[in-house]
Design an enzyme around this catalytic site. Structure first.
Site, short mmCIF file in Angstrom:
data_model
loop_
_atom_site.label_atom_id
_atom_site.label_comp_id
_atom_site.label_asym_id
_atom_site.label_seq_id
_atom_site.Cartn_x
_atom_site.Cartn_y
_atom_site.Cartn_z
NE ARG A 23 -1.55 -1.49 3.84
CZ ARG A 23 -1.65 -1.06 4.79
NH1 ARG A 23 -2.82 -0.66 5.49
NH2 ARG A 23 -0.73 -1.43 5.90
CD GLU A 28 6.42 7.62 16.65
OE1 GLU A 28 5.30 7.03 17.10
OE2 GLU A 28 7.51 7.29 17.19
CD GLN A 47 8.57 29.67 12.16
OE1 GLN A 47 8.70 30.23 13.02
NE2 GLN A 47 9.02 29.85 11.04
CG ASN A 49 9.55 26.95 8.43
OD1 ASN A 49 8.62 27.61 9.00
ND2 ASN A 49 10.80 27.04 9.18
CG HIS A 62 18.98 30.96 4.81
ND1 HIS A 62 17.89 30.37 4.13
CD2 HIS A 62 19.58 32.03 4.01
CE1 HIS A 62 17.86 30.74 3.05
NE2 HIS A 62 18.80 31.94 2.90
CE LYS A 71 16.83 26.27 10.15
NZ LYS A 71 17.41 26.97 9.07
CE1 TYR A 131 13.13 25.27 8.16
CE2 TYR A 131 12.71 24.20 5.88
CZ TYR A 131 12.96 25.56 6.73
OH TYR A 131 12.90 26.63 6.08
CD GLU A 142 17.18 34.84 6.92
OE1 GLU A 142 17.04 33.61 6.50
OE2 GLU A 142 16.38 35.55 6.23
CE LYS A 166 16.52 35.52 2.46
NZ LYS A 166 15.35 35.16 3.71
CG ASP A 167 19.81 32.73 -0.21
OD1 ASP A 167 19.33 33.06 0.71
OD2 ASP A 167 19.05 31.63 -0.46
#
Length: 189
Positions: A23, A28, A47, A49, A62, A71, A131, A142, A166-167
């Site tokens: 299937r 977990e 949080q 993301n 980052h 993370k 994450y 940041e 930005k990067d």
């Protein structure tokens, strides 16, 4: 579930138990007490993301300065080359990097403790990455380490990645040190 050390102290590869049959599969992806015990986690996740990217996209490197995030990351679809750089000034592996290929097929997870820069490049046609973070994202806190910092010599599998504006503004490790923009995260042996 297996937890494997990497060259960088505290960074762990996690191989969850995957229950597969005709299937599909079930796993977990997180259970607080088990992860606290096996990883030594003392923080809670506050949080979650998700990102969706196409082939060749590089996101990173980052980190947050005053509120460093731990993370717990995994790829739900596709394949990435994930890189972490140790920015903990008292760590024996300060300024060293580790690169790990992660995929939705393997379901391997990566624990990145606070104080490391993080980024990845997509190796498959598309990739979805999920994450959880131990602190909230704060835009003003940041910072971005230059993905191609010659002082770090990260060996990326793609030489001309797609990078955000930005990067592209990321700074070298030397420039971040001079500007006192390294994360305030202590190394804990």
């Amino acid at each position: 579930m297996k937890v494997l050390d990497t060259r960088l102290p505290g960074v762990k590869r996690i191989q969850p138990a995957v229950h597969a049959d005709e299937r599909g599969y079930f796993l977990e992806s997180f259970q607080a007490s088990r992860y606290q015990e096996l990883l030594g986690l003392t923080q809670s996740f506050v949080q979650s993301n998700c990102s969706h990217s196409k082939y060749g996209v590089l996101r990173g490197m980052h980190f947050q300065v005053l509120h460093p995030q731990g993370k717990l990351l995994h790829v739900t679809r596709g394949e990435i080359f994930d890189v972490v750089v140790d920015l903990r000034s008292t760590s024996p592996t300060f300024a060293q990097w580790e690169g790990i290929t992660l995929s939705g097929q393997s379901q391997e997870q990566l624990w990145i403790p606070p104080g490391l820069a993080h980024g990845f490049v997509v190796l498959s046609e598309e990739a979805d990455v999920a994450y959880q973070c131990t602190d909230y994202y704060r835009p003003g806190d940041e910072a971005c380490l230059r993905w191609d910092d010659p002082g770090l010599a990260i060996t990326w599998p793609i030489t001309q990645p797609l990078i955000s504006a930005k990067d592209r503004q990321g700074l070298s490790l030397k420039a971040l040190q001079a500007a006192e923009r390294l994360p305030l995260a202590a190394y804990h042996p």
